[in-house]
Design a protein around this motif. Sequence first.
Motif, short mmCIF file in Angstrom:
data_model
loop_
_atom_site.label_atom_id
_atom_site.label_comp_id
_atom_site.label_asym_id
_atom_site.label_seq_id
_atom_site.Cartn_x
_atom_site.Cartn_y
_atom_site.Cartn_z
N ALA A 118 47.01 12.95 15.50
CA ALA A 118 47.99 12.34 14.24
C ALA A 118 49.20 12.09 12.89
O ALA A 118 49.78 11.74 13.27
CB ALA A 118 46.07 12.02 13.25
N SER A 119 49.83 14.18 13.54
CA SER A 119 50.33 13.80 12.34
C SER A 119 51.62 14.33 13.20
O SER A 119 52.61 14.75 12.66
CB SER A 119 50.48 16.01 12.21
OG SER A 119 50.46 16.10 13.00
N GLY A 120 52.28 13.33 14.65
CA GLY A 120 53.29 13.64 15.12
C GLY A 120 53.44 14.61 15.81
O GLY A 120 55.22 14.74 15.86
N ALA A 121 53.31 15.62 15.59
CA ALA A 121 53.03 16.87 16.00
C ALA A 121 53.99 18.10 14.82
O ALA A 121 55.25 18.18 15.43
CB ALA A 121 53.26 17.59 17.43
N ALA A 122 53.62 17.66 14.02
CA ALA A 122 54.27 17.95 12.72
C ALA A 122 54.87 19.58 12.35
O ALA A 122 53.69 20.33 13.05
CB ALA A 122 53.24 18.03 11.08
N ARG A 123 56.09 20.18 12.34
CA ARG A 123 56.29 21.06 12.34
C ARG A 123 54.98 22.35 11.92
O ARG A 123 55.26 23.25 11.64
CB ARG A 123 57.77 21.16 12.17
CG ARG A 123 58.23 20.84 10.22
CD ARG A 123 59.24 21.33 10.65
NE ARG A 123 60.09 19.44 10.29
CZ ARG A 123 61.24 19.03 10.61
NH1 ARG A 123 61.94 20.33 9.77
NH2 ARG A 123 60.92 17.92 10.72
N GLU A 124 54.60 21.72 10.54
CA GLU A 124 54.20 23.07 10.03
C GLU A 124 52.71 23.44 10.31
O GLU A 124 52.12 24.36 10.01
CB GLU A 124 54.00 22.70 8.74
CG GLU A 124 55.06 22.26 7.01
CD GLU A 124 55.48 20.99 8.51
OE1 GLU A 124 54.51 20.15 8.57
OE2 GLU A 124 56.38 20.43 7.11
N PHE A 131 56.48 6.93 17.49
CA PHE A 131 55.75 7.47 16.67
C PHE A 131 56.19 8.98 16.24
O PHE A 131 56.16 9.44 16.86
CB PHE A 131 53.93 7.86 17.45
CG PHE A 131 52.77 8.54 15.84
CD1 PHE A 131 52.83 9.39 15.80
CD2 PHE A 131 52.74 7.33 15.51
CE1 PHE A 131 51.78 10.30 15.42
CE2 PHE A 131 51.78 7.52 14.61
CZ PHE A 131 51.15 9.02 14.19
N GLU A 132 56.16 8.67 14.91
CA GLU A 132 57.11 10.37 13.95
C GLU A 132 56.15 10.79 13.64
O GLU A 132 55.08 11.14 13.58
CB GLU A 132 58.30 9.59 12.95
CG GLU A 132 57.06 8.63 11.91
CD GLU A 132 57.91 7.90 10.89
OE1 GLU A 132 58.25 6.68 11.27
OE2 GLU A 132 56.96 7.38 9.79
N GLU A 133 56.63 12.25 13.45
CA GLU A 133 56.46 13.56 12.63
C GLU A 133 56.56 13.56 11.35
O GLU A 133 56.88 12.48 10.66
CB GLU A 133 57.56 14.57 13.06
CG GLU A 133 57.03 15.52 12.85
CD GLU A 133 58.22 17.38 12.79
OE1 GLU A 133 59.21 16.74 13.71
OE2 GLU A 133 58.16 17.55 12.11
N LYS A 134 54.69 13.52 10.96
CA LYS A 134 54.30 13.52 9.92
C LYS A 134 54.81 14.40 8.95
O LYS A 134 55.29 16.28 9.39
CB LYS A 134 52.80 12.87 9.61
CG LYS A 134 52.04 11.99 10.50
CD LYS A 134 53.52 10.45 10.37
CE LYS A 134 52.67 9.74 11.27
NZ LYS A 134 52.90 8.49 10.74
#
Lengths: 372, 383
Positions: B105-111, A341-344
């Motif tokens: 849900a964001s996949g631990a998005a960096r932002e 499951f990728e980073e969005k």
Amino acid sequence: MSVGPVAAGRALGLAGALLALAGCADRASERAARDLEVGRAEVGGVRFEVQGGLAAVRRAVAGEIELWAGAPVLDIAAQVDAGAVRSWTIEVRNAMPDARLQPLGAATGAAAVASGAALLATRRRFALELPAPASVRLRLAPEDADRSEPFRFAFVSDIQTGIDRFSEVLARIGADPAVRFVLSAGDLTQRGTSEQMERFQRELESLGVPYFSTLGNHDASDDTPWHRFFGRCSASFAFHQVQFTLLDTADATVAPLAYDWLEGWLREAGGRPQLFVAHVPPLDPAGLRGAGFGSRAEAGKLLGMLARGGVDLTLYGHIHGYYSFENVGIPAFVSGGGGAFEEKLDGVGRHFLLVDVDPDRGVSAVRRVDVD
Amino acid sequence: MCCSPRSGPRRPVLLLGAAAVLAVRLAGAEPSSGAPPVAPATAAIPDPPGGLPRPAAAALAFVPGLLVGGSGHFALGLRPTAYRLFALQGVGTGLILAGVVPLVASGAAREAAGPLALTAISGVAVASTGWLGDVFGTAVPPAARGAPERRAPPIEAELGYRYMRQAAFPYRSFAVNGFDLRHGGLRLQPSAWFALGDRNSRLRGLAAYRYFGPRAPPAAPARDGSFLDLQLALTRHRLGSEGVEVLTGEVFADGRLDLARYDAELRGAFSQLGFGLGLQRFAVDDPAPGLGSGYAVLPLARCGFGVYLGRAAAPRGELMLYYNHRHDDYAGGMTSPLVGLPGHGGLDGRLYLTEELGVRLELAAGAAWVAGASLLVRSEVEP
């Protein structure tokens, strides 16, 4: 003076729970201890040992031994007792497709080796006649393994729930004939079960080159079967005069024994180019996220060792995205694009890295290849 | 006093710390005026009629109180307090979901990962206040509860010992000392940890301003234990044996709510929450050419639930259960099986046995577990 005896009692209970949480299972140290057992088998009057533990013994019965290679070059020592079984079949899975098994040196006896059929590009079978009693050394390696020549490898990590589509990634890697092998920082499976590791190794049969990996946090289940399937969690090997070190950081920390090994490997590398692979990076390049080591002090310790050792490139997984950055000046990449499951929001989907290395110049190029 | 190559500056600083402790003790050794601290008198307050006995209510505060906030006070017959605790737990749960759901849900998005994680930590602080407030308010009768000190001492010193256990490091014992110097809302807090038998030290200098809350003279006594601080700190952590130095600059806003402000039935407890940001510089001794230093951002967050110790007429200290998100101190962040993401939890208690002398007990569990005690000395707290 009233302290609240009930509150104090509950505080002590919480204290005990905290102590238990901190003191229970040092899994990293347990895995390091099991690393020491990898690559050994005693059967049929013969004691086999793969130097450096660079292969897992998958099966060993009198006359047959099956290995899963954890490096491009395997040095195998066989101590043959008088009366031991002398005719052996050695099957090596995850081998370099152009590897040959040869006896080494003027030992107390010479083994006769005959190459059998190549079952797969990376699955080789050899017939072996051992003298007895004898100390025999064998080497499984491509002919060019020790030459100081440029070469290319691929890097892909964090497959996990993307296993059903991993063949697409492998096909893209396999389309490049220059790739000699694939390195990985782990998280090959979602839960670290035997079934999932078997499934992953079946997927690798479509890849024409071997896949060498350390383990990730998802692979590091309690009593993980990693050692039986893939071999050591921390290992080091050389290829084309370049030193590769794979270190177990799956629990966001490193076992004391593994630090001792790392110190020796960095020292033994000498002036050779050095590449370092680990699952959890010491420092998350996205600092506010904090997905690196649990202890910043320990992160500093590891980075200090790598900086003094002159490591040329560090490759990490764990974070399901792509990052190019530096740690204390050492070029670093996070590439977790194997299908988990990728980073969005970063515009990067499944991907892998192609790394070109020149033993005389170091790392000459690192390029991301997008699969999606 | 001399500095040997092995002990570095530790020995003179420890001696200085001991001398300071003694100096504070002597400076504060004036005859007490005999006047009690200004605090509301605590009369025995009978439990409301029709409710369950306190032990039963306290048990309900645990379960189902963990899921249904205020269950204990509801059983005790204190419905308005029960509803307020339920609201706290609901808001906290909402904040946790508001942080965790988009984080996953964001996949631990960096932002977004940093702000979302801090949102979730806020939720933990609020929700745990609802639950622990229910437990405290039912388990501890009002007559047995403590009260906050509404003034801070101008000088406070600490000298102690900590034991640390982390597999990655061989050293275990630390000498700890520090000072708190206050004037009104201003505060200076130098502190130091020195490993005994190793060249590991952590020196920290903190400067803070308290906008409101218990402050030192000439400020007037505060209304209660609530406060809001803005802190600036600089920390130098020298890992001598590992050949690394980490320098951290940080800014941190720390706030405490005396729960008596939220509901009178929760008198004696407090909730604390703070956020900040740090920047770290890592420097390596004798690196290979071209290597050796780099920077990293450090997210900071801390929340806790605590109780005041002592009696309302003679406040004596506090005990706090806390979560600290920082990973750069000796406790660090939890590793297996949480893979380094969370920080550490702990208990921190201060208890003054006399007006000037006290003890501090500390326990923390993260990448390491840390435990120890300190002697506390302070100048007299004027009522």
